[in-house]
Design an enzyme around this catalytic site. Structure first.
Site, PDB file in Angstrom:
ATOM      1  N   ARG A  28     -84.025 -29.275   8.354  1.00  0.00           N
ATOM      2  CA  ARG A  28     -85.365 -28.698   8.367  1.00  0.00           C
ATOM      3  C   ARG A  28     -85.997 -28.654   9.755  1.00  0.00           C
ATOM      4  NH1 ARG A  28     -87.548 -32.618   3.788  1.00  0.00           N
ATOM      5  NH2 ARG A  28     -85.903 -33.842   4.769  1.00  0.00           N
ATOM      6  N   TYR A  86     -71.915 -31.058  -7.111  1.00  0.00           N
ATOM      7  CA  TYR A  86     -71.061 -29.882  -7.234  1.00  0.00           C
ATOM      8  C   TYR A  86     -69.710 -30.376  -7.792  1.00  0.00           C
ATOM      9  CZ  TYR A  86     -74.317 -26.840  -4.730  1.00  0.00           C
ATOM     10  OH  TYR A  86     -75.399 -26.084  -4.383  1.00  0.00           O
ATOM     11  N   GLN A  89     -68.929 -24.222   5.462  1.00  0.00           N
ATOM     12  CA  GLN A  89     -68.996 -25.166   4.345  1.00  0.00           C
ATOM     13  C   GLN A  89     -68.304 -24.545   3.136  1.00  0.00           C
ATOM     14  OE1 GLN A  89     -72.636 -25.804   1.944  1.00  0.00           O
ATOM     15  NE2 GLN A  89     -72.570 -27.912   2.698  1.00  0.00           N
TER      16      GLN A  89
END
Length: 413
Positions: free
Chosen positions: A350, A173, A103
């Protein structure tokens, strides 16, 4: 479509030039396992566990395109110094049977001068409401420099043996903040209507596509909406997705929600771990966080497949680009639902932190359900090393034989 004709989510699939052994991707989750900004054995073990557990591809987060792009301490900068460790990491994941993606990101408004040594940049002057950090307006020359940084980082990923890169266009971002009319108030060709505000992410994708030259896959992680009034919402993000799709620079688009600036629970959903966050904050922040933390972080109930209602809007507008569904995917039924809805890949975060071997478990028994409770205490662990707090092996490490030889030898009466 006839259900029998649908692709098997646990069968092989193409992502650009790469064939993944199945359609399940370990989503990028901040790792906290590179304290010196370089690959560690701990990081290798972390990603190896998902590969051994059966995912098609695991995603390394968060790889900075430059030192100024960092959002937290200890993040890997895609550089010559990091290259040997990155090669070890990709080799180990490949040996365990999975593909691996890097990433690539620039934090922008999420950065802090105390970390990077420079004032954070934003499309326009901005104050991050979470950190109260001032962000200055990025210049045109700096925009082109950041685009070049993404290209150089992509070349490092290729040299390191990654199978794909994921361009971080989400969560406010720097690239994502250009898409937000709340943050981007520019008057030049990078501001104004959504076509102009999409220019920066399109130019990043075009540069990376040029550098990659078809050698590895290219994914972009795009905010559908960020939960902030007056910011990114689905109507305009659909247009951004269409523009990227028409450019033909991406192999896949991973759809996400939320921001790292305010109301972060809009991304995660479920329990809000205010008390746990307070324990890792500076003393001056502890009481305010306990008092208003739930309001500042937001509170949104968890639901299975919670991003699907927004994400399904993107299926009919994509022509060249595959889609990755994220959010509340925890069992085989969810994988099948995603495929039936028109998505090509399924991303899990998760649930895999809780059980790295969940994909293998679902392959062996389609009725298996994730043990993740969505207590979200894993969010707090990024200040140390990311792990599921309910898994002792991740939290404390593997059980070792006692060091005391007298205790290690069984006694017989």
């Amino acid at each position: 479509m006839n259900v029998a004709a649908l692709p098997d989510p646990l069968g092989p699939a193409r992502l650009g030039p790469v064939t993944l052994r199945n359609r399940v991707i370990k989503a990028a989750t901040s790792e906290g396992r590179s304290p010196d900004g370089l690959v560690t054995e701990d990081l290798i073990d972390f990603h190896r566990s998902f590969a051994l557990g059966g995912v098609g591809m695991t995603t390394v987060a968060y790889c900075c395109v430059s030192p100024e792009a960092a959002s937290a301490p200890g993040q890997i900068v895609m550089s010559a110094e990091a290259l040997p460790g990155l090669r070890r990491l990709t080799d180990e994941v490949h040996a365990a049977g999975a593909a691996i993606s890097a990433q690539l990101g620039h934090a922008g408004v999420v950065a802090h001068k105390r970390l990077t040594g420079v004032t954070p940049m934003a499309p326009s002057r901005f104050v991050n409401p979470a950190s109260m950090a001032y962000c200055r307006e990025i210049t045109r020359a700096e925009i082109h420099s950041v685009i070049d940084d993404f290209g150089r980082a992509a070349q490092v990923a290729i040299d390191a043996g990654f199978d794909a890169v994921e361009l971080h266009f989400g969560h406010l971002y720097l690239p994502s903040s250009f898409l937000s009319p709340l943050v981007n108030r520019r008057k030049d060709e990078y501001g104004g209507d959504i076509d102009n505000r999409s220019r920066f992410v399109r130019e990043i994708a075009a540069r990376v596509h040029e550098v990659v030259g078809g050698r590895i896959g290219i994914i972009a992680k795009l905010d559908m909406d960020d939960g902030l009034p007056g910011s990114i919402w689905v109507d305009e993000s659909l247009r951004t997705a269409q523009l990227l799709d028409a450019d033909g620079t991406l192999d896949a688009l991973e759809l996400t929600q939320g921001s790292s600036v305010f109301k972060p629970m809009y991304l995660f959903r479920g329990d809000v771990p205010v008390k746990e966050f307070a324990t890792v904050m500076p003393p001056a922040m502890k009481l305010p966080l306990r008092l208003v933390g739930k309001w500042a972080m937001g509170s949104y109930p968890y639901e299975d497949l919670y991003m699907l209602p927004a994400a399904r809007q993107f299926v009919p507008v994509m022509r060249n680009t595959k889609l990755v569904l994220l959010g509340g995917i925890t069992n085989r039924d969810h994988l099948d639902t995603g495929i039936a809805e028109g998505f090509d890949f399924l991303a899990m975060g998760r649930a895999l932190l809780r059980e790295p071997g969940l994909v293998n478990a679902m392959r062996a028994d389609a009725t298996v359900r994730s043990r993740c409770t969505h207590n979200n205490k894993c969010m707090v662990t990024v200040f140390g090393r990311t792990h599921c707090v309910l898994d002792p092996a991740q939290r404390y490490g593997p059980v070792r034989a006692p060091q005391d030889s007298s205790a290690a030898v069984p006694l017989h009466g």
